[in-house]
Scaffold this motif. Structure first.
Motif, PDB file in Angstrom:
ATOM      1  N   GLY A 199       0.817  -1.210   0.000  1.00 22.36           N
ATOM      2  CA  GLY A 199       0.000   0.000   0.000  1.00 22.36           C
ATOM      3  C   GLY A 199       0.846   1.253   0.000  1.00 22.36           C
TER       4      GLY A 199
ATOM      5  N   ASN B 264      -2.468   3.979   6.430  1.00 21.70           N
ATOM      6  CA  ASN B 264      -2.267   2.792   7.259  1.00 21.70           C
ATOM      7  C   ASN B 264      -0.987   2.086   6.862  1.00 21.70           C
ATOM      8  N   TYR B 265      -0.495   1.270   7.794  1.00 18.40           N
ATOM      9  CA  TYR B 265       0.551   0.315   7.466  1.00 18.40           C
ATOM     10  C   TYR B 265      -0.161  -1.002   7.205  1.00 18.40           C
ATOM     11  N   ASN B 266      -0.230  -1.405   5.956  1.00 21.33           N
ATOM     12  CA  ASN B 266      -0.902  -2.645   5.574  1.00 21.33           C
ATOM     13  C   ASN B 266       0.121  -3.765   5.528  1.00 21.33           C
TER      14      ASN B 266
ATOM     15  N   HIS C 120      -3.648   1.057  13.394  1.00 20.47           N
ATOM     16  CA  HIS C 120      -3.372   0.291  12.184  1.00 20.47           C
ATOM     17  C   HIS C 120      -4.359  -0.865  12.040  1.00 20.47           C
ATOM     18  N   PRO C 121      -4.650  -1.263  10.825  1.00 21.88           N
ATOM     19  CA  PRO C 121      -5.526  -2.415  10.635  1.00 21.88           C
ATOM     20  C   PRO C 121      -4.810  -3.717  10.994  1.00 21.88           C
TER      21      PRO C 121
ATOM     22  N   PRO D  44      -3.200  -7.116  10.490  1.00 21.08           N
ATOM     23  CA  PRO D  44      -2.580  -7.691   9.298  1.00 21.08           C
ATOM     24  C   PRO D  44      -3.432  -8.802   8.694  1.00 21.08           C
ATOM     25  N   THR D  45      -3.240  -9.013   7.424  1.00 15.27           N
ATOM     26  CA  THR D  45      -3.880 -10.119   6.728  1.00 15.27           C
ATOM     27  C   THR D  45      -2.986 -11.335   6.886  1.00 15.27           C
TER      28      THR D  45
ATOM     29  N   GLU E 227      -6.463  -6.308  -2.801  1.00 12.78           N
ATOM     30  CA  GLU E 227      -5.256  -6.406  -1.983  1.00 12.78           C
ATOM     31  C   GLU E 227      -4.078  -6.924  -2.797  1.00 12.78           C
TER      32      GLU E 227
ATOM     33  N   ASN F 291      -2.845  -4.256  -5.147  1.00 14.70           N
ATOM     34  CA  ASN F 291      -2.028  -3.285  -4.404  1.00 14.70           C
ATOM     35  C   ASN F 291      -0.655  -3.842  -4.086  1.00 14.70           C
TER      36      ASN F 291
ATOM     37  N   ARG G  28       4.821  -2.886  -2.801  1.00 16.57           N
ATOM     38  CA  ARG G  28       5.102  -3.800  -1.707  1.00 16.57           C
ATOM     39  C   ARG G  28       6.588  -3.746  -1.346  1.00 16.57           C
TER      40      ARG G  28
END
Length: 86
Positions: free
Chosen positions: A10, A23-25, A53-54, A56-57, A74, A77, A82
């Motif tokens: 992101g 955000n830090y994705n 922050h969200p 993490p995935t 995602e 992105n 990245r």
């Protein structure tokens, strides 16, 4: 041994990060995801979210091989912005 990769994606990876807005994705890839792994990460993730922050995935390595059609935005992105942190 279970951690395969940590990827920042992101705006922060692209250099477009705006403090207080962006955000830090993170994508975290594990060889396997167990309840113990999630419990071990809980305290860190709670603090991460408190910082705004969200979460993490999380994916297993095997899931990443077939997940692009389920998470197209995602993965788009991540393809264009990245940084592999680990």
């Amino acid at each position: 041994k279970n951690l395969a990769a940590v990827i920042l994606y992101g705006s922060a990876a692209a250099g477009d990060f705006v403090p207080q807005k962006s955000n830090y994705n993170l994508l975290i890839a594990l060889h396997e995801i167990t309840p113990k792994d999630l419990r071990n990460a809980h305290a860190c993730m709670r603090e991460w979210v408190k910082m705004g922050h969200p979460i993490p995935t999380y994916f297993t390595v095997a899931e990443l091989q077939t997940a692009a059609d389920v998470f197209p935005i995602e993965f788009h992105n991540m393809e264009h912005a990245r940084r592999v942190l680990y």
